[in-house]
Design a protein around this motif. Structure first.
Motif, PDB file in Angstrom:
ATOM      1  N   LYS A  72     -18.467  75.546 -11.122  1.00  0.00           N
ATOM      2  CA  LYS A  72     -17.311  74.523 -11.806  1.00  0.00           C
ATOM      3  C   LYS A  72     -16.219  75.196 -11.941  1.00  0.00           C
ATOM      4  O   LYS A  72     -15.156  74.499 -12.103  1.00  0.00           O
ATOM      5  CB  LYS A  72     -17.915  74.385 -13.122  1.00  0.00           C
ATOM      6  CG  LYS A  72     -19.218  73.490 -12.724  1.00  0.00           C
ATOM      7  CD  LYS A  72     -19.819  72.916 -14.228  1.00  0.00           C
ATOM      8  CE  LYS A  72     -20.793  72.038 -14.091  1.00  0.00           C
ATOM      9  NZ  LYS A  72     -22.021  71.511 -14.531  1.00  0.00           N
ATOM     10  N   SER A 132      -6.095  75.852  -2.188  1.00  0.00           N
ATOM     11  CA  SER A 132      -6.415  74.703  -1.478  1.00  0.00           C
ATOM     12  C   SER A 132      -5.162  74.158  -0.735  1.00  0.00           C
ATOM     13  O   SER A 132      -5.232  73.219   0.165  1.00  0.00           O
ATOM     14  CB  SER A 132      -7.431  73.486  -1.979  1.00  0.00           C
ATOM     15  OG  SER A 132      -6.950  73.089  -3.280  1.00  0.00           O
ATOM     16  N   GLU A 163     -19.047  73.518  -4.425  1.00  0.00           N
ATOM     17  CA  GLU A 163     -20.191  72.988  -4.563  1.00  0.00           C
ATOM     18  C   GLU A 163     -20.844  74.323  -5.465  1.00  0.00           C
ATOM     19  O   GLU A 163     -20.912  75.409  -4.897  1.00  0.00           O
ATOM     20  CB  GLU A 163     -20.894  73.025  -3.409  1.00  0.00           C
ATOM     21  CG  GLU A 163     -22.435  72.288  -3.361  1.00  0.00           C
ATOM     22  CD  GLU A 163     -23.224  71.820  -2.131  1.00  0.00           C
ATOM     23  OE1 GLU A 163     -24.161  72.379  -1.913  1.00  0.00           O
ATOM     24  OE2 GLU A 163     -22.543  71.330  -1.350  1.00  0.00           O
ATOM     25  N   ILE A 203     -16.886  73.757   0.510  1.00  0.00           N
ATOM     26  CA  ILE A 203     -15.871  72.895  -0.021  1.00  0.00           C
ATOM     27  C   ILE A 203     -15.179  72.030   1.150  1.00  0.00           C
ATOM     28  O   ILE A 203     -15.758  72.364   2.339  1.00  0.00           O
ATOM     29  CB  ILE A 203     -14.315  73.736  -0.370  1.00  0.00           C
ATOM     30  CG1 ILE A 203     -14.025  74.658   0.919  1.00  0.00           C
ATOM     31  CG2 ILE A 203     -14.995  74.846  -1.417  1.00  0.00           C
ATOM     32  CD1 ILE A 203     -12.646  75.665   0.519  1.00  0.00           C
ATOM     33  N   GLU A 249     -12.581  72.032  -5.344  1.00  0.00           N
ATOM     34  CA  GLU A 249     -14.073  71.937  -5.794  1.00  0.00           C
ATOM     35  C   GLU A 249     -14.947  72.555  -4.843  1.00  0.00           C
ATOM     36  O   GLU A 249     -14.972  72.448  -3.841  1.00  0.00           O
ATOM     37  CB  GLU A 249     -14.171  70.562  -5.576  1.00  0.00           C
ATOM     38  CG  GLU A 249     -13.385  69.650  -6.945  1.00  0.00           C
ATOM     39  CD  GLU A 249     -13.954  68.133  -6.806  1.00  0.00           C
ATOM     40  OE1 GLU A 249     -15.096  67.661  -6.402  1.00  0.00           O
ATOM     41  OE2 GLU A 249     -13.013  67.239  -7.247  1.00  0.00           O
ATOM     42  N   GLU A 284      -5.062  74.976 -10.536  1.00  0.00           N
ATOM     43  CA  GLU A 284      -5.254  73.875 -10.437  1.00  0.00           C
ATOM     44  C   GLU A 284      -5.332  73.459  -8.702  1.00  0.00           C
ATOM     45  O   GLU A 284      -5.981  72.592  -8.175  1.00  0.00           O
ATOM     46  CB  GLU A 284      -4.065  72.684 -10.860  1.00  0.00           C
ATOM     47  CG  GLU A 284      -2.864  73.042 -10.086  1.00  0.00           C
ATOM     48  CD  GLU A 284      -1.573  72.087 -10.906  1.00  0.00           C
ATOM     49  OE1 GLU A 284      -0.627  71.761 -10.172  1.00  0.00           O
ATOM     50  OE2 GLU A 284      -1.746  72.046 -12.055  1.00  0.00           O
ATOM     51  N   TYR A 332      -7.334  75.355  -7.112  1.00  0.00           N
ATOM     52  CA  TYR A 332      -8.683  76.018  -6.779  1.00  0.00           C
ATOM     53  C   TYR A 332      -9.286  74.712  -6.352  1.00  0.00           C
ATOM     54  O   TYR A 332      -9.209  73.548  -6.756  1.00  0.00           O
ATOM     55  CB  TYR A 332      -9.546  76.574  -7.868  1.00  0.00           C
ATOM     56  CG  TYR A 332      -9.079  77.868  -8.338  1.00  0.00           C
ATOM     57  CD1 TYR A 332      -8.274  78.684  -7.788  1.00  0.00           C
ATOM     58  CD2 TYR A 332      -9.605  78.413  -9.406  1.00  0.00           C
ATOM     59  CE1 TYR A 332      -7.739  80.022  -8.175  1.00  0.00           C
ATOM     60  CE2 TYR A 332      -9.385  79.537 -10.179  1.00  0.00           C
ATOM     61  CZ  TYR A 332      -8.339  80.372  -9.517  1.00  0.00           C
ATOM     62  OH  TYR A 332      -7.927  81.588  -9.761  1.00  0.00           O
ATOM     63  N   GLY A 361     -14.310  76.702  -9.508  1.00  0.00           N
ATOM     64  CA  GLY A 361     -13.669  76.654  -8.358  1.00  0.00           C
ATOM     65  C   GLY A 361     -13.658  77.980  -7.472  1.00  0.00           C
ATOM     66  O   GLY A 361     -12.705  78.117  -6.634  1.00  0.00           O
TER      67      GLY A 361
END
Length: 168
Positions: A21, A36, A18, A67, A16, A12, A14, A23
């Motif tokens: 999906k 992150s 671009e 990111i 977001e 969780e 990871y 991560g």
């Protein structure tokens, strides 16, 4: 498979990313599983091909544009100490000279200079044993009698109760 490397409870964290999906930060022969929350990789996983080693130039570390910048350490973090040398150096996880192989060696090396592929390292570690380990891996992969292809997994050892690094 990233699911066997990072526990489900940690995935969780990871970011977001671009264009991805899941991560994950994918590059040529390098994938960064990024934490992150801690602003460092869980792990950088990459391949080295010693049969086609090239000489490449260095560049400066920069934010990963896929990111949010706020999820990354930056140059300001490493310059927190104003009265002398920084306490930490920017330590590559996948080093530029390890990734310098093949027809796109310079591009592979260039992609290692994102903050997302680095962790704070004490200077004595970064310029000492860590640099020696990187050199050993490159030498082994490039030895004419070996021509090895090596898969490398590297990342920091973190605990939930690690002390914070804060300066007023």
């Amino acid at each position: 498979n990233h699911e066997s490397i990072v526990p489900a409870s940690e995935r969780e964290k990871y970011p977001e990313v671009e264009g991805n999906k899941k991560g994950l930060l994918h590059y040529s022969d390098l994938t960064v599983l990024y934490n992150s929350d801690r602003k460092v990789p869980f792990v950088s996983a990459y391949n080295i091909d010693g049969t086609d080693k090239e000489k490449v130039s260095r560049t400066s570390f920069r934010p990963e544009p896929r990111i949010k910048t706020a999820l990354q350490l930056d140059k300001a973090f490493y310059d927190l100490r104003k009265d002398g040398p920084t306490e930490f150096e920017i330590g590559h996880m996948a080093a530029n000279n390890e990734m310098a192989w093949g027809t796109d060696a310079q591009l592979r090396a260039y992609r290692t200079f994102f903050f997302t592929n680095s962790v704070p390292q004490a200077e004595v570690l970064n310029t000492g044993i860590w640099k020696s380990l990187e050199s050993y891996i490159i030498t082994e992969a490039a030895a004419p009698s070996r021509n090895k292809k090596i898969a490398v997994f590297t990342g920091p050892v973190l605990k939930n109760n690690d002390p914070q690094y804060i300066e007023d």
